[in-house]
Design an enzyme around this catalytic site. Structure first.
Site, short mmCIF file in Angstrom:
data_model
loop_
_atom_site.label_atom_id
_atom_site.label_comp_id
_atom_site.label_asym_id
_atom_site.label_seq_id
_atom_site.Cartn_x
_atom_site.Cartn_y
_atom_site.Cartn_z
N ASP A 133 35.92 50.97 36.23
CA ASP A 133 35.96 51.58 37.57
C ASP A 133 35.02 52.79 37.71
O ASP A 133 34.65 53.15 38.82
CB ASP A 133 37.39 52.02 37.91
CG ASP A 133 38.37 50.86 37.88
OD1 ASP A 133 37.91 49.70 37.87
OD2 ASP A 133 39.60 51.10 37.86
N MET A 148 35.69 44.99 41.70
CA MET A 148 36.87 45.78 41.33
C MET A 148 36.56 47.27 41.50
O MET A 148 35.52 47.63 42.04
CB MET A 148 37.28 45.47 39.90
CG MET A 148 38.09 44.20 39.75
SD MET A 148 38.65 44.03 38.04
CE MET A 148 39.90 42.78 38.24
N GLY A 149 37.45 48.10 41.01
CA GLY A 149 37.20 49.55 41.05
C GLY A 149 38.35 50.37 41.58
O GLY A 149 38.23 51.59 41.72
O1 F6P Z 1 41.17 49.62 36.17
C1 F6P Z 1 40.46 48.48 35.84
C2 F6P Z 1 40.80 47.33 36.78
O2 F6P Z 1 40.00 46.23 36.40
C3 F6P Z 1 40.64 47.64 38.25
O3 F6P Z 1 39.30 47.62 38.69
C4 F6P Z 1 41.51 46.59 38.89
O4 F6P Z 1 41.98 46.98 40.16
C5 F6P Z 1 42.64 46.47 37.90
O5 F6P Z 1 42.16 46.98 36.66
C6 F6P Z 1 43.16 45.09 37.69
O6 F6P Z 1 44.28 45.17 36.88
P1 F6P Z 1 44.92 43.95 36.09
O7 F6P Z 1 43.97 43.58 34.98
O8 F6P Z 1 46.21 44.49 35.58
O9 F6P Z 1 45.05 42.83 37.07
#
Ligand code: F6P
Length: 321
Positions: free
Chosen positions: A128, A170-171
């Site tokens: 992020d 993402m982010g």
């Molecule tokens: O913080 C890293 C991240 O990839 C974010 O960009 C995204 O919103 C989140 O984690 C996704 O989380 P998970 O892997 O738990 O679905």
């Protein structure tokens, strides 16, 4: 003299975590320390999942994405009892210092462990790029390379069909990935949570572009700025282009780490070990300019999300339509 340290990877994985683990283990062993690898992040601390690291434990992992120690998002660490159990387990293992490799939530967890009396050094690792006091977190560069590879491919198919693609990155609440990849891949727009956007104006610009004979458009959307599907639905009848949606999702997090992330991981890992050996209680390592510098972990975990450099936003405004 410190004898035993532990290391864990926590939260969302990212490319470069293995390179960092390798550096921590090898720098630690080279300094005469015993190094314990905790599996599955803070969950492994609570469940006592760990192994003693040797140089062999970290051979042939440098080039791999993900984390060989595995990672987790651990709800118990947000409770008093979970935190106490994790700290008692660490002390029971004879661990005198902990290195936490992870994003903002994980670094907060690390600071909470420090408050139980254990030295903790944090290594910022999250695609992020939302962690303050470091220009780059581990994994960001590889994620950007993943994104632009995808956008390059999408441009080929978009221009073959006169289409617009809405690409979601993402982010969380940080738009860095969307804006940096939009500049690097030559997208038309990047919609990010840090800046307001006017969809009516965007539609008018894209329609004009289409009338001028352009064959494709790419609109990057940071997940914190909206859903690609909603944006595409809004613009599809207004721009004169057919639209398609790509949510890049977890594809962004994987893959072999870039040279930048391998070097950053090596530098972060070694600096974290040296920081523990120097007797520091709680710091976060970070890249500031070309230097690895330390910030108080408390400050790094209480300063909110890292703002995007205004020069990058200015550049995006100049280069995107
Ligand atoms: O913080 C890293 C991240 O990839 C974010 O960009 C995204 O919103 C989140 O984690 C996704 O989380 P998970 O892997 O738990 O679905």
């Amino acid at each position: 003299m410190m004898k035993r340290i532990a290391v864990l990877t926590s939260g969302g994985d990212c490319s470069g975590m293995n390179a960092t683990l390798r550096a921590v283990v090898r720098a630690g062993l080279g300094s005469g320390l015993e190094v314990i690898g905790i599996q599955k992040g803070f969950q492994g601390l609570i469940d006592r999942l760990y192994e003693t690291m040797t140089t062999r434990s970290v051979s042939n992992i440098l080039q791999r994405g993900g984390t060989f120690l595995q990672s987790a998002r651990c709800k118990e660490m947000r409770t008093e009892s979970g935190l106490r159990l994790a700290s008692e387990n660490l002390k029971g293992m004879g661990v005198e210092g902990l290195i936490v490799i992870g994003g903002d939530g994980s670094l907060k967890g690390g600071y909470a462990i420090h408050q139980q009396g254990i030295p903790v050094i944090g290594i910022p690792a999250s695609i992020d790029n939302d962690i303050p006091f470091t220009d780059f977190s581990l994994g960001v560069d590889t994620a950007l390379n993943n994104i632009i590879r995808a956008v390059d491919n999408l441009k080929d198919t978009a221009s073959s069909h006169d289409r617009a693609f809405v690409v979601e990155t993402m982010g969380r609440n940080c738009g860095y990935l969307a804006v940096a990849s939009a500049i690097a891949a030559g997208a038309e727009y990047s919609l990010i949570p840090e800046e307001p956007y006017d969809l009516a104006q965007i539609c008018a610009d894209l329609r004009k572009r289409y009338q001028e004979g352009r064959s494709n458009s790419i609109i990057m959307v940071a997940e914190g700025a909206g859903k690609a599907e909603d944006i595409a639905n809004h613009i599809k009848d207004r721009i004169g282009f057919e639209t398609r949606v790509i949510v890049l999702g977890h594809y962004q997090r994987g893959g072999s780490p870039s040279v930048f992330d391998r070097l950053l991981g090596a530098r972060f890992g070694q600096a974290a070990v040296e920081c523990l050996l120097a007797g520091n209680g709680s710091k976060m390592v970070g890249l500031q300019g070309s230097e690895i510098l330390m910030t108080e972990l408390k400050l790094a975990t209480t300063s909110g999300i890292r703002p995007i450099n205004p020069m990058l936003l200015k550049l995006a405004n100049q280069l995107l339509i």
